[in-house]
Design a protein around this motif. Structure first.
Motif, PDB file in Angstrom:
ATOM      1  N   LEU A 147       0.837  -1.196   0.000  1.00  0.00           N
ATOM      2  CA  LEU A 147       0.000   0.000   0.000  1.00  0.00           C
ATOM      3  C   LEU A 147       0.874   1.249   0.000  1.00  0.00           C
ATOM      4  N   PRO A 148       0.423   2.327  -0.653  1.00  0.00           N
ATOM      5  CA  PRO A 148       1.151   3.594  -0.544  1.00  0.00           C
ATOM      6  C   PRO A 148       1.102   4.115   0.886  1.00  0.00           C
TER       7      PRO A 148
ATOM      8  N   MET B  31      -2.150   5.453   5.415  1.00  0.00           N
ATOM      9  CA  MET B  31      -2.372   4.040   5.156  1.00  0.00           C
ATOM     10  C   MET B  31      -1.616   3.142   6.134  1.00  0.00           C
ATOM     11  N   ALA B  32      -2.237   2.033   6.486  1.00  0.00           N
ATOM     12  CA  ALA B  32      -1.647   1.079   7.425  1.00  0.00           C
ATOM     13  C   ALA B  32      -0.424   0.420   6.812  1.00  0.00           C
TER      14      ALA B  32
ATOM     15  N   LEU C 244      -6.444   1.597   6.981  1.00  0.00           N
ATOM     16  CA  LEU C 244      -6.199   2.950   7.482  1.00  0.00           C
ATOM     17  C   LEU C 244      -5.599   2.959   8.881  1.00  0.00           C
ATOM     18  N   THR C 245      -4.855   4.027   9.145  1.00  0.00           N
ATOM     19  CA  THR C 245      -4.326   4.297  10.473  1.00  0.00           C
ATOM     20  C   THR C 245      -5.176   5.379  11.125  1.00  0.00           C
TER      21      THR C 245
ATOM     22  N   GLY D 238     -17.166   5.829  15.100  1.00  0.00           N
ATOM     23  CA  GLY D 238     -17.012   7.086  15.816  1.00  0.00           C
ATOM     24  C   GLY D 238     -15.584   7.574  15.908  1.00  0.00           C
ATOM     25  N   LYS D 239     -14.645   6.841  15.313  1.00  0.00           N
ATOM     26  CA  LYS D 239     -13.231   7.236  15.348  1.00  0.00           C
ATOM     27  C   LYS D 239     -12.845   7.946  14.052  1.00  0.00           C
ATOM     28  N   THR D 240     -11.785   8.736  14.153  1.00  0.00           N
ATOM     29  CA  THR D 240     -11.309   9.514  13.012  1.00  0.00           C
ATOM     30  C   THR D 240     -10.236   8.726  12.271  1.00  0.00           C
ATOM     31  N   TRP D 241     -10.471   8.518  10.964  1.00  0.00           N
ATOM     32  CA  TRP D 241      -9.570   7.676  10.178  1.00  0.00           C
ATOM     33  C   TRP D 241      -8.965   8.426   8.999  1.00  0.00           C
ATOM     34  N   ALA D 242      -8.972   9.751   9.061  1.00  0.00           N
ATOM     35  CA  ALA D 242      -8.385  10.549   7.985  1.00  0.00           C
ATOM     36  C   ALA D 242      -8.253  11.981   8.461  1.00  0.00           C
TER      37      ALA D 242
END
Length: 439
Positions: A89-90, A323-324, A109-110, A136-140
């Protein structure tokens, strides 16, 4: 195996794969001294891709982190799947806000700590909402926002002596005049009112219809609790919007020929060639149309409020996804912070020129009017507070695609009963929500 179970199996496998990448080696092969690989969903060598390159170069100059920009458009998500399967992944992906559920459920995602992201407190709450997943978490990190409006042939409207539409009835009347009264004056019956990307590829029919649905107080889903939803495509307001557009296809015949098979790439060209005069779209094509059609020939006005609701249009934009599996998490965070900074936002806006990758800035310190002198941008900005983003279901992509298939059928088959088709769609979306454990 059912499609849902197959999807779960693939997502689980990819999550395990990416966890392995992150715990051992870099998913992209990028160490701290190697180039940070940034993917953006834009056509290679386009003006937008060049703007992304300038953004990356400015970041490298400011932070000392080398970068490599990869611009891709066709089959973008498929190519990400392939990279995930290869554990490559990039480091960064700049992609649609609506893709957050799809990317998150696959473990790509991180999580982003909003409080620790420098400049995060300068971003609008609505933009942050689009960076939040169903958990409910922020992923970006929010990067760009947009609402929708109608770009129209001003010269045609003025030639026919008609006013800017204020209602759907006004809009339909203008579309009919554009279709029947030879607005380009060439003596041929070769113009239409609406130009519509009504194909099913990437869910375009649903994407287009959504602004009319929201402008009429309808929706695809409604919230029923924390992280749960119910389909509402049978709602009279949603049905009314889809039926209004079916009437344009089938009764008034004010839509450009071939629309039910077209995506936005084709529809842009249809508008530019003067084959139609009303295009509901985002601000990202404004500079292009100013250049290709002429600034004095086009105008922008809000999507009229529907008879049963509104105002409201589709809200969209792009997020910066970390990205993870990256070997350079510090570089990822630094890029996100630069992208949301006032400097990064201004570079992405690209002033009034073609190639903007920041449509409406999400940073409150950036004054749109100071960066862009074209006052037509303000129509989109004014529409943004009432914009409706895709809901934070685990995966919006199949919901949009299923809706597009159904809506496209209603427009392509003039004998179809819209209420019955929307009832069927409600059943299908309910099944999808159950499969996603979001019902």
């Amino acid at each position: 195996m059912s499609r849902h179970l197959l999807g779960v199996a693939i997502a689980t496998a990819l999550t395990v794969t990416l966890t392995g990448c992150g715990s051992g080696s870099s998913g992209s092969g990028s160490g701290s001294d190697e180039a940070l690989e940034i993917w953006i969903r834009q056509t290679p060598d386009s003006d937008s891709a060049k703007t992304a390159q300038r953004l990356a170069e400015a970041f490298t100059k400011a932070a000392g982190v080398p970068t490599k920009v990869v611009a891709l458009f066709d089959d973008f998500e498929t190519k990400l799947q392939q990279q995930a399967a290869q554990r490559k992944l990039p480091d960064i992906v700049i992609n649609d806000t609506a893709q957050i559920g799809n990317m998150h459920t696959q473990g790509w995602l991180t999580e982003v700590d909003r409080a620790s992201l420098a400049g995060g407190d300068k971003l609008s709450d609505l933009a942050w909402k689009a960076a939040t997943a169903a958990d409910g978490k922020t992923w970006a990190a929010p990067f760009s926002a947009q609402a929708f409006a109608i770009i129209a042939r001003k010269d045609w409207r003025e030639k026919l002596g008609m006013d800017v539409p204020r209602t759907w009835a006004d809009l339909a009347a203008l579309a009919k005049a554009f279709t029947e009264k030879d607005p380009d004056g060439n003596g041929e019956n070769d113009t239409s009112g609406f130009v519509i990307p009504a194909g099913t590829k990437r869910g375009y029919a649903s994407w287009y219809a959504s602004s009319f649905i929201y402008a009429n107080g309808g929706d695809f889903l409604r919230t029923t609790g924390s992280g749960t939803f119910a389909a509402m495509t049978s709602d009279p307001r949603t049905v009314e919007a889809v039926r209004f557009l079916q009437d344009q296809f089938c009764t008034a015949k004010t839509v450009n020929p071939g629309a039910v098979s077209n995506d936005t790439t084709v529809t842009h060209e249809v508008f530019e060639k003067g084959q139609g005069g009303l295009y509901l779209t985002g601000p990202y094509v404004l500079a292009r149309f100013v250049e290709s059609i002429g600034t004095d020939r086009i105008e922008v006005f809000p999507v009229p409020k529907g008879p049963s609701g509104g105002p409201g249009t589709l809200g969209e934009g792009e997020n910066v996804y970390l990205m993870a599996g990256s070997g350079n998490p510090e570089g990822q965070k630094k890029f996100a912070e630069f992208a949301i900074s006032a400097e990064g936002q201004r570079i992405g806006m690209n002033k009034d020129n073609n190639g903007a990758i920041v449509r409406l800035p999400v940073n409150s310190e950036v004054d749109l009017a100071a960066e862009r002198k074209d006052p037509r941008w303000k129509v989109f900005q004014d529409a943004y507070p009432d914009a409706v983003y895709a809901p934070p279901v685990p995966n919006w992509a199949p919901i949009r695609q299923t809706s597009a298939d159904s809506i496209n059928s209603a427009w392509a088959d003039c004998g179809m009963d819209v209420q019955a088709e929307m009832d069927t769609l409600t059943t299908e979306l309910t099944r999808e929500l159950q499969g996603q454990k979001a019902s």
